[in-house]
Design an enzyme around this catalytic site. Structure first.
Site, PDB file in Angstrom:
ATOM      1  N   HIS A 299       5.094 -49.456  14.894  1.00 41.79           N
ATOM      2  CA  HIS A 299       4.407 -50.683  15.288  1.00 41.79           C
ATOM      3  C   HIS A 299       3.028 -50.712  14.641  1.00 41.79           C
ATOM      4  O   HIS A 299       2.360 -49.687  14.634  1.00 41.79           O
ATOM      5  CB  HIS A 299       4.257 -50.748  16.809  1.00 41.79           C
ATOM      6  CG  HIS A 299       3.424 -51.904  17.265  1.00 41.79           C
ATOM      7  ND1 HIS A 299       3.907 -53.195  17.267  1.00 41.79           N
ATOM      8  CD2 HIS A 299       2.131 -51.980  17.688  1.00 41.79           C
ATOM      9  CE1 HIS A 299       2.960 -54.010  17.700  1.00 41.79           C
ATOM     10  NE2 HIS A 299       1.877 -53.297  17.954  1.00 41.79           N
TER      11      HIS A 299
ATOM     12  N   GLY B 160      21.930 -77.273 -10.209  1.00 40.00           N
ATOM     13  CA  GLY B 160      22.472 -76.145  -9.446  1.00 40.00           C
ATOM     14  C   GLY B 160      21.448 -75.577  -8.481  1.00 40.00           C
ATOM     15  O   GLY B 160      20.387 -75.110  -8.898  1.00 40.00           O
TER      16      GLY B 160
ATOM     17  N   VAL C  34      25.660 -83.981 -11.739  1.00 40.49           N
ATOM     18  CA  VAL C  34      25.175 -84.443 -13.040  1.00 40.49           C
ATOM     19  C   VAL C  34      26.373 -84.841 -13.895  1.00 40.49           C
ATOM     20  O   VAL C  34      27.303 -84.054 -14.082  1.00 40.49           O
ATOM     21  CB  VAL C  34      24.335 -83.346 -13.715  1.00 40.49           C
ATOM     22  CG1 VAL C  34      23.990 -83.730 -15.148  1.00 40.49           C
ATOM     23  CG2 VAL C  34      23.072 -83.082 -12.901  1.00 40.49           C
TER      24      VAL C  34
ATOM     25  N   ARG D  22      27.558 -68.135 -13.447  1.00 36.92           N
ATOM     26  CA  ARG D  22      27.801 -67.239 -14.588  1.00 36.92           C
ATOM     27  C   ARG D  22      29.286 -66.946 -14.673  1.00 36.92           C
ATOM     28  O   ARG D  22      29.976 -66.926 -13.670  1.00 36.92           O
ATOM     29  CB  ARG D  22      26.993 -65.945 -14.415  1.00 36.92           C
ATOM     30  CG  ARG D  22      25.486 -66.206 -14.428  1.00 36.92           C
ATOM     31  CD  ARG D  22      24.687 -64.931 -14.296  1.00 36.92           C
ATOM     32  NE  ARG D  22      24.882 -64.010 -15.389  1.00 36.92           N
ATOM     33  CZ  ARG D  22      24.265 -64.075 -16.564  1.00 36.92           C
ATOM     34  NH1 ARG D  22      23.406 -65.044 -16.811  1.00 36.92           N
ATOM     35  NH2 ARG D  22      24.494 -63.174 -17.494  1.00 36.92           N
TER      36      ARG D  22
HETATM   37  P1  FAD Z   1      25.251 -57.232 -17.826  1.00 38.07           P
HETATM   38  O1  FAD Z   1      23.943 -56.916 -17.203  1.00 38.07           O
HETATM   39  O2  FAD Z   1      25.514 -58.645 -18.210  1.00 38.07           O
HETATM   40  O3  FAD Z   1      25.383 -56.277 -19.085  1.00 38.07           O
HETATM   41  C1  FAD Z   1      26.479 -56.298 -19.947  1.00 38.07           C
HETATM   42  C2  FAD Z   1      26.085 -55.660 -21.259  1.00 38.07           C
HETATM   43  O4  FAD Z   1      27.259 -55.497 -22.042  1.00 38.07           O
HETATM   44  C3  FAD Z   1      25.130 -56.513 -22.098  1.00 38.07           C
HETATM   45  O5  FAD Z   1      24.102 -55.715 -22.609  1.00 38.07           O
HETATM   46  C4  FAD Z   1      26.030 -57.050 -23.213  1.00 38.07           C
HETATM   47  O6  FAD Z   1      25.332 -57.303 -24.422  1.00 38.07           O
HETATM   48  C5  FAD Z   1      26.995 -55.882 -23.389  1.00 38.07           C
HETATM   49  N1  FAD Z   1      28.278 -56.236 -24.003  1.00 38.07           N
HETATM   50  C6  FAD Z   1      29.118 -57.255 -23.690  1.00 38.07           C
HETATM   51  N2  FAD Z   1      30.237 -57.215 -24.445  1.00 38.07           N
HETATM   52  C7  FAD Z   1      30.099 -56.142 -25.260  1.00 38.07           C
HETATM   53  C8  FAD Z   1      30.918 -55.575 -26.273  1.00 38.07           C
HETATM   54  N3  FAD Z   1      32.125 -56.068 -26.584  1.00 38.07           N
HETATM   55  N4  FAD Z   1      30.453 -54.482 -26.925  1.00 38.07           N
HETATM   56  C9  FAD Z   1      29.253 -53.953 -26.619  1.00 38.07           C
HETATM   57  N5  FAD Z   1      28.450 -54.449 -25.679  1.00 38.07           N
HETATM   58  C10 FAD Z   1      28.871 -55.517 -24.997  1.00 38.07           C
HETATM   59  N6  FAD Z   1      21.369 -59.567  -9.564  1.00 38.07           N
HETATM   60  C11 FAD Z   1      20.842 -58.900  -8.525  1.00 38.07           C
HETATM   61  O7  FAD Z   1      21.504 -58.030  -7.949  1.00 38.07           O
HETATM   62  N7  FAD Z   1      19.572 -59.158  -8.093  1.00 38.07           N
HETATM   63  C12 FAD Z   1      18.797 -60.105  -8.670  1.00 38.07           C
HETATM   64  O8  FAD Z   1      17.655 -60.320  -8.269  1.00 38.07           O
HETATM   65  C13 FAD Z   1      19.334 -60.828  -9.766  1.00 38.07           C
HETATM   66  N8  FAD Z   1      18.603 -61.775 -10.383  1.00 38.07           N
HETATM   67  C14 FAD Z   1      19.121 -62.429 -11.463  1.00 38.07           C
HETATM   68  C15 FAD Z   1      18.342 -63.395 -12.084  1.00 38.07           C
HETATM   69  C16 FAD Z   1      18.826 -64.072 -13.187  1.00 38.07           C
HETATM   70  C17 FAD Z   1      17.973 -65.115 -13.861  1.00 38.07           C
HETATM   71  C18 FAD Z   1      20.117 -63.749 -13.700  1.00 38.07           C
HETATM   72  C19 FAD Z   1      20.652 -64.435 -14.927  1.00 38.07           C
HETATM   73  C20 FAD Z   1      20.907 -62.789 -13.089  1.00 38.07           C
HETATM   74  C21 FAD Z   1      20.408 -62.125 -11.947  1.00 38.07           C
HETATM   75  N9  FAD Z   1      21.169 -61.165 -11.278  1.00 38.07           N
HETATM   76  C22 FAD Z   1      20.647 -60.510 -10.195  1.00 38.07           C
HETATM   77  C23 FAD Z   1      22.535 -60.818 -11.705  1.00 38.07           C
HETATM   78  C24 FAD Z   1      22.535 -59.521 -12.515  1.00 38.07           C
HETATM   79  O9  FAD Z   1      21.717 -59.678 -13.645  1.00 38.07           O
HETATM   80  C25 FAD Z   1      23.949 -59.172 -12.915  1.00 38.07           C
HETATM   81  O10 FAD Z   1      24.744 -59.079 -11.742  1.00 38.07           O
HETATM   82  C26 FAD Z   1      24.010 -57.830 -13.636  1.00 38.07           C
HETATM   83  O11 FAD Z   1      23.213 -57.845 -14.803  1.00 38.07           O
HETATM   84  C27 FAD Z   1      25.458 -57.497 -14.026  1.00 38.07           C
HETATM   85  O12 FAD Z   1      25.483 -56.243 -14.608  1.00 38.07           O
HETATM   86  P2  FAD Z   1      26.607 -55.814 -15.641  1.00 38.07           P
HETATM   87  O13 FAD Z   1      26.261 -54.427 -16.049  1.00 38.07           O
HETATM   88  O14 FAD Z   1      27.935 -56.073 -15.077  1.00 38.07           O
HETATM   89  O15 FAD Z   1      26.471 -56.808 -16.891  1.00 38.07           O
HETATM   90  P1  AMP Z   2      25.587 -70.327  -8.344  1.00 39.14           P
HETATM   91  O1  AMP Z   2      27.012 -70.205  -8.825  1.00 39.14           O
HETATM   92  O2  AMP Z   2      25.322 -69.723  -7.005  1.00 39.14           O
HETATM   93  O3  AMP Z   2      24.592 -69.908  -9.398  1.00 39.14           O
HETATM   94  O4  AMP Z   2      25.336 -71.886  -8.132  1.00 39.14           O
HETATM   95  C1  AMP Z   2      25.542 -72.867  -9.109  1.00 39.14           C
HETATM   96  C2  AMP Z   2      25.553 -74.228  -8.432  1.00 39.14           C
HETATM   97  O5  AMP Z   2      25.611 -75.266  -9.418  1.00 39.14           O
HETATM   98  C3  AMP Z   2      26.761 -74.438  -7.516  1.00 39.14           C
HETATM   99  O6  AMP Z   2      26.310 -74.657  -6.203  1.00 39.14           O
HETATM  100  C4  AMP Z   2      27.450 -75.699  -8.091  1.00 39.14           C
HETATM  101  O7  AMP Z   2      27.916 -76.554  -7.071  1.00 39.14           O
HETATM  102  C5  AMP Z   2      26.326 -76.374  -8.876  1.00 39.14           C
HETATM  103  N1  AMP Z   2      26.819 -77.262  -9.953  1.00 39.14           N
HETATM  104  C6  AMP Z   2      27.798 -77.019 -10.863  1.00 39.14           C
HETATM  105  N2  AMP Z   2      27.984 -78.086 -11.708  1.00 39.14           N
HETATM  106  C7  AMP Z   2      27.093 -79.059 -11.320  1.00 39.14           C
HETATM  107  C8  AMP Z   2      26.768 -80.382 -11.786  1.00 39.14           C
HETATM  108  N3  AMP Z   2      27.393 -80.962 -12.819  1.00 39.14           N
HETATM  109  N4  AMP Z   2      25.794 -81.080 -11.128  1.00 39.14           N
HETATM  110  C9  AMP Z   2      25.127 -80.504 -10.090  1.00 39.14           C
HETATM  111  N5  AMP Z   2      25.394 -79.272  -9.616  1.00 39.14           N
HETATM  112  C10 AMP Z   2      26.348 -78.526 -10.205  1.00 39.14           C
END
Ligand code: FAD
Ligand code: AMP
Length: 484
Positions: free
Chosen positions: A455, A188, A245, A283
């Site tokens: 600037h 990905g 993949v 995700r």
């Molecule tokens: P989440 O942060 O997923 O939180 C949900 C919470 O609800 C969790 O604590 C979970 O345990 C809890 N929960 C779920 N179901 C229940 C239930 N039934 N009862 C009680 N608790 C529950 N976004 C950006 O904007 N900038 C970035 O740089 C960025 N970098 C990222 C890097 C990575 C590696 C990843 C994985 C994500 C990144 N994101 C980034 C995305 C960002 O993390 C998410 O968009 C954001 O966390 C979503 O927020 P949320 O509150 O909707 O959910």
């Molecule tokens: P994002 O949703 O922006 O995090 O990107 C995930 C990326 O993974 C997308 O661009 C998909 O095309 C790619 N992807 C999903 N399944 C496969 C796979 N089997 N092999 C290679 N790339 C994949």
């Protein structure tokens, strides 16, 4: 059943904790149920963003970038560094400290705002009743006037590369490697794949990213995506497009174990061997155990909780915000939705402007954009102007040895209103805020061109690109502008 709270929020990620804090500020009695725990089983607030997403990834991106600068770039500035060593366990430990400071900060905000913090699981029943099960297994039904669902998202898994948390990991596992794998595969080339691929490539891994699509970063402006692809390639990321993949298997035993990946590209099958494989294929909304059959909340065809423009679900007084609903899966989008819903519950009428959600990729240089791409404008058939300015012509960029990149502004040919801004370059994540503000206030390119910028700054590139959209950037030769 008598009311326990005005509002119960399920989930304390950025969307949920913003909602809870704003509800409490507005005088609503608020409880927040959150089931996330750390390695020791202790409850943690902040969700994916603080614990396993935005913050830890940026801690590693920033540390690994500084390591590359010290190793390769300082000598350009006349600084000789004799031996630079990456202490990866220390980087990981520091990342954890940063996370812990921030999650403790949210705990403090909850306490300071008198929000009832309920660690455990929440399930929405009919009529705003919530079945709560604490982390130690105690069950209780709670009644609220309103419920906000903010359960977030989890990594998508694929059967062709099942996570074993040893050789094959998702983004969470990839933030915890204690050493740089020699051969690292990433499935990905989305935002997460590029960011994590960059971290480990900078720290010494040979990284190959396999991407099923033929197009690189289709959501970004085409010109910018091309530049980013070339630059990341020069940095050592081997990004293979059109490479799907199709299988993986673990080979060998003990320390000699590796993962053999089969992928299909251009009708041919190939194999690659890696020491670790990161699966970063997107995700999905997380709704497991969240809804009883009579909750009244429906899902859309992609499994997101179905909401309208103002985040109301199909059940009265039940709202849903953040990654679990449609729209970009970004922390700031969820935060604004959380605040909007809290204010609507309190009787105000705010809206989220989904047309100006900024996107950022924290590679180096960074990539950031807001609004329409040039391809979208072309497809829409509306005439537009383009103004762009390269970092290589920006004094501050040269002074800082950050001369790679471009700022591009797209404006409506008739009204001059800014329709999209695309930045590839140092501090793009900060610079893009100017574009977001401009677009929120319906600014024209001329408006931006008439504003005074300090600037020398990287932001001056924005000023010049805005002037360029009307054909009269000062630091670009344009014969037509001289006559105009
Ligand atoms: P989440 O942060 O997923 O939180 C949900 C919470 O609800 C969790 O604590 C979970 O345990 C809890 N929960 C779920 N179901 C229940 C239930 N039934 N009862 C009680 N608790 C529950 N976004 C950006 O904007 N900038 C970035 O740089 C960025 N970098 C990222 C890097 C990575 C590696 C990843 C994985 C994500 C990144 N994101 C980034 C995305 C960002 O993390 C998410 O968009 C954001 O966390 C979503 O927020 P949320 O509150 O909707 O959910
Ligand atoms: P994002 O949703 O922006 O995090 O990107 C995930 C990326 O993974 C997308 O661009 C998909 O095309 C790619 N992807 C999903 N399944 C496969 C796979 N089997 N092999 C290679 N790339 C994949």
């Amino acid at each position: 059943m008598s009311k326990d709270y005005d509002v119960i929020v399920i989930g304390a990620g950025p969307a949920g904790y913003h909602a809870a804090i704003r509800c409490s500020q507005l005088g609503l009695t608020t409880a927040c149920i959150n089931k996330m725990v750390d390695d020791m089983g202790s409850p943690v607030l902040g969700g994916t963003c603080l614990n396993w997403g935005c913050i830890p990834s940026k801690a590693l991106l920033d540390a690994s970038h500084k390591y590359v600068e010290a190793s390769n770039d300082f000598s350009d500035l006349g600084i000789e560094v004799s031996s630079v060593k990456a202490d990866i366990p220390k980087m990981i430990a520091r990342k954890r400290e940063v996370v812990s400071k921030l999650t403790k900060g949210v705990e403090g905000l909850f306490a300071g705002n008198s929000i009832t913090n309920l660690p455990g699981t929440g399930k929405l029943m009919a009529n705003c009743q919530v079945a709560y099960e604490s982390l130690d297994g105690n069950k209780k039904n709670l009644q609220a006037d309103n419920v906000i669902l903010a359960s977030g998202s989890v990594p998508v898994t694929i059967p062709t590369a099942p996570i074993d948390n040893d050789l094959i990991v998702d983004s969470t596992g990839a933030l915890e490697f204690q050493s740089a794998p020699k051969r690292l595969g990433v499935i990905g080339a989305g935002v997460i794949g590029l960011e994590l691929g960059s971290v480990w490539s900078r720290l010494g891994s040979e990284v190959i990213i396999l991407e099923a699509l033929n197009e690189f970063l289709p959501q970004a402006d085409g010109r910018i995506a091309k530049d980013v692809f070339r630059t990341l390639g020069k940095q050592g990321l081997d990004i293979r497009l059109g490479a799907r993949v199709t299988a993986s298997k673990i080979k060998g035993k003990g320390a000699k174990k590796s993962v053999l990946v089969t992928y299909e590209a251009g009708g041919e099958e190939s194999e690659l061997e890696f020491d670790k494989l990161i699966v970063a294929v997107g995700r999905r909304p997380y709704t497991e155990g969240l809804l009883s059959s009579d909750s009244g909340v429906n899902l859309d065809e992609r499994g997101f909780l179905f909401v309208n423009d103002t985040c109301s679900t199909d059940a009265p007084n039940v709202y849903a915000v953040g990654d679990v609903v449609r729209g970009p899966q970004l922390a700031h989008k969820g935060m604004e939705e959380g605040v909007m819903v809290a204010e609507r519950i309190a009787g105000k009428k705010p809206l989220v402007n989904y047309d100006v959600v900024p996107s950022v990729i924290y590679t180096h240089p960074e990539v950031a954009w807001v609004g329409k791409t040039e391809e979208q404008l072309k497809a829409g058939g509306d005439p537009y102007n383009v103004g762009s300015f390269p970092y290589a012509a920006n004094g501050r960029a040269l002074a800082a040895n950050e001369n790679e990149g471009i700022i591009k502004i797209l404006s409506d040919a008739e009204s001059d209103r800014i329709l999209g801004v695309h930045v590839f370059g140092a501090q793009a994540s900060e610079i893009i805020a100017q574009a977001v503000i401009s677009m929120e206030f319906s600014a024209t390119a001329e408006d931006l061109g008439l504003i005074m910028f300090a600037h020398p700054t990287l932001s001056e590139g924005m000023h010049e690109a805005a002037l360029g959209a009307s054909g009269h950037a000062i630091h670009m030769v344009n014969k037509k502008a001289r006559k105009g």
